[in-house]
Design a protein around this motif. Structure first.
Motif, mmCIF file in Angstrom:
data_model
loop_
_atom_site.group_PDB
_atom_site.id
_atom_site.type_symbol
_atom_site.label_atom_id
_atom_site.label_comp_id
_atom_site.label_asym_id
_atom_site.label_seq_id
_atom_site.Cartn_x
_atom_site.Cartn_y
_atom_site.Cartn_z
ATOM 1 N N PHE A 23 0.812 -1.223 0.000
ATOM 2 C CA PHE A 23 0.000 0.000 0.000
ATOM 3 C C PHE A 23 0.848 1.277 0.000
ATOM 4 O O PHE A 23 0.658 2.148 -0.834
ATOM 5 C CB PHE A 23 -0.971 -0.012 1.185
ATOM 6 C CG PHE A 23 -1.841 1.202 1.265
ATOM 7 C CD1 PHE A 23 -2.817 1.431 0.310
ATOM 8 C CD2 PHE A 23 -1.674 2.132 2.285
ATOM 9 C CE1 PHE A 23 -3.631 2.555 0.376
ATOM 10 C CE2 PHE A 23 -2.477 3.255 2.364
ATOM 11 C CZ PHE A 23 -3.462 3.463 1.409
ATOM 12 N N TRP A 24 1.782 1.404 0.942
ATOM 13 C CA TRP A 24 2.554 2.649 1.042
ATOM 14 C C TRP A 24 3.475 2.856 -0.153
ATOM 15 O O TRP A 24 3.691 3.990 -0.579
ATOM 16 C CB TRP A 24 3.333 2.701 2.363
ATOM 17 C CG TRP A 24 2.380 2.755 3.515
ATOM 18 C CD1 TRP A 24 2.133 1.763 4.418
ATOM 19 C CD2 TRP A 24 1.488 3.820 3.852
ATOM 20 N NE1 TRP A 24 1.154 2.148 5.297
ATOM 21 C CE2 TRP A 24 0.736 3.419 4.972
ATOM 22 C CE3 TRP A 24 1.254 5.087 3.317
ATOM 23 C CZ2 TRP A 24 -0.221 4.226 5.566
ATOM 24 C CZ3 TRP A 24 0.296 5.895 3.920
ATOM 25 C CH2 TRP A 24 -0.428 5.455 5.027
ATOM 26 N N VAL A 25 3.998 1.781 -0.708
ATOM 27 C CA VAL A 25 4.815 1.886 -1.922
ATOM 28 C C VAL A 25 3.922 2.298 -3.087
ATOM 29 O O VAL A 25 4.300 3.140 -3.912
ATOM 30 C CB VAL A 25 5.543 0.551 -2.219
ATOM 31 C CG1 VAL A 25 6.273 0.608 -3.543
ATOM 32 C CG2 VAL A 25 6.502 0.201 -1.079
ATOM 33 N N GLY A 26 2.722 1.728 -3.135
ATOM 34 C CA GLY A 26 1.763 2.083 -4.183
ATOM 35 C C GLY A 26 1.393 3.558 -4.139
ATOM 36 O O GLY A 26 1.296 4.224 -5.181
ATOM 37 N N ILE A 27 1.205 4.089 -2.924
ATOM 38 C CA ILE A 27 0.893 5.519 -2.774
ATOM 39 C C ILE A 27 2.038 6.354 -3.334
ATOM 40 O O ILE A 27 1.822 7.278 -4.122
ATOM 41 C CB ILE A 27 0.648 5.881 -1.287
ATOM 42 C CG1 ILE A 27 -0.558 5.141 -0.730
ATOM 43 C CG2 ILE A 27 0.512 7.389 -1.095
ATOM 44 C CD1 ILE A 27 -1.872 5.504 -1.354
ATOM 45 N N LEU A 28 3.254 6.024 -2.938
ATOM 46 C CA LEU A 28 4.424 6.768 -3.413
ATOM 47 C C LEU A 28 4.543 6.694 -4.941
ATOM 48 O O LEU A 28 4.755 7.718 -5.604
ATOM 49 C CB LEU A 28 5.700 6.233 -2.750
ATOM 50 C CG LEU A 28 7.005 6.884 -3.186
ATOM 51 C CD1 LEU A 28 7.032 8.360 -2.780
ATOM 52 C CD2 LEU A 28 8.197 6.161 -2.586
ATOM 53 N N LEU A 29 4.390 5.497 -5.491
ATOM 54 C CA LEU A 29 4.482 5.343 -6.947
ATOM 55 C C LEU A 29 3.371 6.102 -7.666
ATOM 56 O O LEU A 29 3.599 6.709 -8.716
ATOM 57 C CB LEU A 29 4.440 3.864 -7.331
ATOM 58 C CG LEU A 29 5.691 3.060 -6.960
ATOM 59 C CD1 LEU A 29 5.474 1.574 -7.247
ATOM 60 C CD2 LEU A 29 6.903 3.575 -7.718
ATOM 61 N N ASN A 30 2.165 6.078 -7.091
ATOM 62 C CA ASN A 30 1.066 6.813 -7.717
ATOM 63 C C ASN A 30 1.296 8.317 -7.672
ATOM 64 O O ASN A 30 0.976 9.021 -8.633
ATOM 65 C CB ASN A 30 -0.270 6.439 -7.069
ATOM 66 C CG ASN A 30 -0.844 5.161 -7.635
ATOM 67 O OD1 ASN A 30 -0.600 4.817 -8.787
ATOM 68 N ND2 ASN A 30 -1.598 4.446 -6.824
ATOM 69 N N VAL A 31 1.865 8.834 -6.592
ATOM 70 C CA VAL A 31 2.160 10.266 -6.513
ATOM 71 C C VAL A 31 3.231 10.640 -7.539
ATOM 72 O O VAL A 31 3.114 11.663 -8.226
ATOM 73 C CB VAL A 31 2.581 10.685 -5.084
ATOM 74 C CG1 VAL A 31 3.153 12.091 -5.057
ATOM 75 C CG2 VAL A 31 1.391 10.584 -4.134
#
Length: 169
Positions: A23-31
């Motif tokens: 989840f947190w990696v996904g948030i960073l990648l999406n940003v």
């Protein structure tokens, strides 16, 4: 590729990234992805200038209101243009670029405007691996909260837009 594709939904990318990465990696990648996605059409608009504005305003008359909002408060204008979808996102980026809106407030406002939707959709993607009753209930609650927030914001902007229209005449 998404930056110049008006029809490809960001939601599909958010969900897929959430499903592939933690989840947190996904948030960073999406940003990071949103930053690129918002920057490319912004630069196209900045380089094209007034020519692209005339084309956009002819095809999307509501874009004129966006232009008016942009002159008063850059951060809020870029935020509201993402949170309340009136004109397709890639065209919004081109408009802000053509208006020579300062890049930092534009990018920050744009990311803030998409953030609630991105967080919910990334979370949904992350939960697809292991669906439980709890995760489904959390997803429903997040979707409902995002929908309620969007509806309230849409009403508020609609009211202020009507007030502006009355003042303009």
């Amino acid at each position: 590729m998404k930056s110049l594709s008006v029809v490809f939904p960001l939601a599909a990318i958010f969900v897929c990234v959430g499903a592939i990465y933690p989840f947190w990696v996904g948030i960073l990648l999406n940003v990071i992805g949103l930053s690129v996605c918002f920057t490319v059409p912004y630069l196209v608009g900045r380089i094209s200038g007034g020519d692209i504005m005339r084309v956009i305003e002819m095809k999307y008359p509501k874009a004129r209101k966006l232009v008016n909002y942009g002159h008063d408060n850059n951060l809020f204008a870029s935020y509201i243009s993402r949170a309340v979808v009136v004109v397709p996102g890639d065209l919004v980026s081109m408009i802000h670029g053509a208006l020579r809106m300062p890049y930092r407030p534009y990018l920050l406002g744009s990311i803030m405007g998409v953030m609630p939707e991105m967080l919910v959709q990334t979370y949904i993607g992350a939960q697809l691996k292991h669906l439980t009753i709890k995760s489904v209930l959390v997803m429903i609650a997040l979707i409902a909260a995002t929908l309620a927030f969007s509806l309230i914001l849409n009403k508020k902007v609609s009211r202020s837009g009507k007030q502006m229209d009355k003042e303009d005449f």
